[in-house]
Design a protein around this motif. Structure first.
Motif, PDB file in Angstrom:
ATOM      1  N   LYS A  85     -24.175  36.356 -14.009  1.00  0.00           N
ATOM      2  CA  LYS A  85     -24.166  35.834 -15.380  1.00  0.00           C
ATOM      3  C   LYS A  85     -25.360  35.342 -15.851  1.00  0.00           C
ATOM      4  O   LYS A  85     -25.671  35.405 -17.047  1.00  0.00           O
ATOM      5  N   GLN A  86     -26.386  35.006 -14.770  1.00  0.00           N
ATOM      6  CA  GLN A  86     -27.867  34.536 -15.507  1.00  0.00           C
ATOM      7  C   GLN A  86     -28.594  35.911 -15.462  1.00  0.00           C
ATOM      8  O   GLN A  86     -29.726  35.520 -15.827  1.00  0.00           O
ATOM      9  N   GLY A  87     -28.064  36.914 -15.306  1.00  0.00           N
ATOM     10  CA  GLY A  87     -28.961  38.194 -15.562  1.00  0.00           C
ATOM     11  C   GLY A  87     -29.720  38.495 -14.442  1.00  0.00           C
ATOM     12  O   GLY A  87     -30.751  39.384 -14.598  1.00  0.00           O
ATOM     13  N   LEU A  88     -29.566  37.905 -13.269  1.00  0.00           N
ATOM     14  CA  LEU A  88     -30.415  38.146 -12.092  1.00  0.00           C
ATOM     15  C   LEU A  88     -30.093  39.142 -11.207  1.00  0.00           C
ATOM     16  O   LEU A  88     -28.815  39.761 -11.096  1.00  0.00           O
ATOM     17  N   THR A  89     -31.067  39.740 -10.306  1.00  0.00           N
ATOM     18  CA  THR A  89     -30.787  40.974  -9.473  1.00  0.00           C
ATOM     19  C   THR A  89     -30.876  40.281  -8.357  1.00  0.00           C
ATOM     20  O   THR A  89     -31.280  39.425  -7.988  1.00  0.00           O
ATOM     21  N   VAL A  90     -30.011  41.221  -7.385  1.00  0.00           N
ATOM     22  CA  VAL A  90     -29.903  40.665  -6.054  1.00  0.00           C
ATOM     23  C   VAL A  90     -29.950  41.906  -4.880  1.00  0.00           C
ATOM     24  O   VAL A  90     -29.927  43.093  -5.158  1.00  0.00           O
ATOM     25  N   GLY A  91     -30.743  41.298  -3.926  1.00  0.00           N
ATOM     26  CA  GLY A  91     -31.200  42.376  -2.895  1.00  0.00           C
ATOM     27  C   GLY A  91     -30.337  41.719  -1.740  1.00  0.00           C
ATOM     28  O   GLY A  91     -30.184  40.505  -1.779  1.00  0.00           O
ATOM     29  N   LEU A  92     -30.062  42.646  -0.727  1.00  0.00           N
ATOM     30  CA  LEU A  92     -29.522  42.426   0.522  1.00  0.00           C
ATOM     31  C   LEU A  92     -30.186  42.895   1.545  1.00  0.00           C
ATOM     32  O   LEU A  92     -30.719  44.004   1.751  1.00  0.00           O
ATOM     33  N   VAL A  93     -30.408  42.068   2.758  1.00  0.00           N
ATOM     34  CA  VAL A  93     -30.885  42.574   3.920  1.00  0.00           C
ATOM     35  C   VAL A  93     -29.943  42.387   4.742  1.00  0.00           C
ATOM     36  O   VAL A  93     -29.669  41.219   5.559  1.00  0.00           O
ATOM     37  N   PRO A  94     -29.172  43.526   5.520  1.00  0.00           N
ATOM     38  CA  PRO A  94     -28.215  43.477   6.407  1.00  0.00           C
ATOM     39  C   PRO A  94     -29.065  43.158   7.934  1.00  0.00           C
ATOM     40  O   PRO A  94     -29.931  44.031   8.269  1.00  0.00           O
ATOM     41  N   THR A  95     -28.607  42.131   8.540  1.00  0.00           N
ATOM     42  CA  THR A  95     -29.010  42.280   9.940  1.00  0.00           C
ATOM     43  C   THR A  95     -28.006  41.474  11.000  1.00  0.00           C
ATOM     44  O   THR A  95     -26.788  41.149  10.631  1.00  0.00           O
ATOM     45  N   MET A  96     -28.241  41.626  12.237  1.00  0.00           N
ATOM     46  CA  MET A  96     -27.415  41.043  13.373  1.00  0.00           C
ATOM     47  C   MET A  96     -27.982  39.929  13.720  1.00  0.00           C
ATOM     48  O   MET A  96     -27.793  39.411  14.873  1.00  0.00           O
ATOM     49  N   GLY A  97     -28.963  39.276  13.020  1.00  0.00           N
ATOM     50  CA  GLY A  97     -29.341  38.036  13.549  1.00  0.00           C
ATOM     51  C   GLY A  97     -30.548  38.008  14.798  1.00  0.00           C
ATOM     52  O   GLY A  97     -31.277  39.287  14.904  1.00  0.00           O
ATOM     53  N   TYR A  98     -30.805  36.945  15.241  1.00  0.00           N
ATOM     54  CA  TYR A  98     -32.000  36.760  16.157  1.00  0.00           C
ATOM     55  C   TYR A  98     -33.318  37.522  15.544  1.00  0.00           C
ATOM     56  O   TYR A  98     -33.870  38.174  16.012  1.00  0.00           O
ATOM     57  N   LEU A  99     -33.649  36.862  14.340  1.00  0.00           N
ATOM     58  CA  LEU A  99     -34.586  37.518  13.200  1.00  0.00           C
ATOM     59  C   LEU A  99     -35.903  37.425  14.116  1.00  0.00           C
ATOM     60  O   LEU A  99     -36.426  36.282  14.619  1.00  0.00           O
ATOM     61  N   HIS A 100     -36.825  38.332  13.724  1.00  0.00           N
ATOM     62  CA  HIS A 100     -38.070  38.520  13.941  1.00  0.00           C
ATOM     63  C   HIS A 100     -38.873  38.777  12.813  1.00  0.00           C
ATOM     64  O   HIS A 100     -38.448  39.055  11.888  1.00  0.00           O
ATOM     65  N   GLU A 101     -40.254  39.182  13.183  1.00  0.00           N
ATOM     66  CA  GLU A 101     -41.282  39.641  12.055  1.00  0.00           C
ATOM     67  C   GLU A 101     -40.687  40.865  11.342  1.00  0.00           C
ATOM     68  O   GLU A 101     -40.994  41.166  10.368  1.00  0.00           O
TER      69      GLU A 101
ATOM     70  N   VAL B 297     -23.396  39.399  14.120  1.00  0.00           N
ATOM     71  CA  VAL B 297     -23.493  40.680  15.226  1.00  0.00           C
ATOM     72  C   VAL B 297     -22.043  41.254  15.102  1.00  0.00           C
ATOM     73  O   VAL B 297     -20.785  40.544  15.259  1.00  0.00           O
ATOM     74  N   ASN B 298     -21.946  42.529  14.633  1.00  0.00           N
ATOM     75  CA  ASN B 298     -20.860  43.220  14.218  1.00  0.00           C
ATOM     76  C   ASN B 298     -20.318  44.065  15.427  1.00  0.00           C
ATOM     77  O   ASN B 298     -20.746  44.919  16.063  1.00  0.00           O
TER      78      ASN B 298
END
Length: 279
Positions: free
Chosen positions: A19-35, A57-58
């Motif tokens: 509604k605010q006209g913003l773009t959206v990005g998605l980063v799919p992960t299974m967690g335990y994130l690193h660099e 964790v799928n």
């Protein structure tokens, strides 16, 4: 930054951003994130107004006797990394939120998922495509970000998006490595000190293969033979595959021509690691 396990809440937030006209990005992960994951989030933050990180964790992409129960998890550390990188929302659902008890609908690609990792993990990419398509439906992003380390997964997702006419741009991001060359992976935590040292044969073989191509070698059998010799010299290493394929179709090729992927999966002890390079 917000965190929720509710599909309804994610959709409501994204609708508000739209509604605010913003773009959206998605980063799919299974967690335990690193660099490596952080590099995906960093790029998504640069290219979108708001970024959603899925941390899930799928279960349906793990085969029988694979490491679902032992896969590393640390949501508190994940939250800190996501917040520092500038993500707006973490979607951290329970399996019951994603899959009804009588869930029976799957998304599957043919051919492109059959070789490489698909040979020894025959149900893996069905699970990946199913959960990613669900995430795309829940978040409805403009762009989604995946690491090049999982090169076959990236090819499979791109094929799914093309074939199903999904209005999402898929962005592949470079492999992030440790200082000694090992590709960053959540599964690196499984390695003992001795195995961690032995695991360097993967990147050593990758760098050697890249150098051969730079020096003009084009025949796959010559390149792959030398790469395999490097790995086989390590007693703790057991090759699952080392192959050269077309980077988009994942079909075997005999020489470097067009866009080519050289990929490997190697067991170091009981831990299965992957690495690759693209010409």
């Amino acid at each position: 930054m917000e965190i929720t396990g509710s599909i309804k809440e994610v959709r409501a937030q994204v609708k508000e951003w739209r509604k605010q006209g913003l773009t959206v990005g998605l980063v799919p992960t299974m967690g335990y994130l690193h660099e490596g994951h952080k590099s995906l989030i960093d790029r998504a933050v640069l290219e979108n107004d708001k970024v959603v990180v899925s941390d899930f964790v799928n279960p349906i992409q793990f085969g029988v006797n694979e490491d679902l129960s032992t896969y590393p998890r640390d949501i508190e550390a994940d939250k800190k990394l996501c917040e520092a990188a500038g993500a707006a929302l973490i979607f951290h659902p329970e399996p019951e939120e994603m899959y009804a008890p009588d869930f029976s609908t799957y998304v599957e690609t043919e051919h492109v998922s059959a070789g490489l990792c698909g040979k020894t993990r025959p149900t893996h990419f069905r699970g990946v495509c199913t959960v990613v398509s669900k995430l795309f439906n829940i978040v409805a992003p403009d762009k989604a970000y995946f690491g090049q380390k999982d090169a076959q997964q990236l090819a499979v997702i791109r094929r799914m998006v093309r074939d199903l006419n999904m209005d999402i741009e898929i962005i592949g991001c470079p492999i992030i490595r440790e200082a000694d060359g090992l590709a960053k992976s959540s599964r690196n935590t499984y390695l003992s000190p001795e195995e961690r040292k032995a695991a360097l044969v993967l990147s050593k073989a990758i760098f050697h293969g890249e150098e051969m191509v730079k020096n003009g070698e084009k025949k796959s059998d010559v390149i792959l033979t030398e790469m395999k010799q490097i790995i086989e010299a390590e007693p703790l290493a057991k090759i699952d595959y080392v192959e050269m394929v077309d980077a988009d179709s994942i079909e075997t090729v005999e020489e470097v021509k067009g866009r080519v992927l050289v990929a490997m999966a190697v067991y170091i002890g009981k831990t299965r690691l992957i690495d690759n390079f693209i010409v």
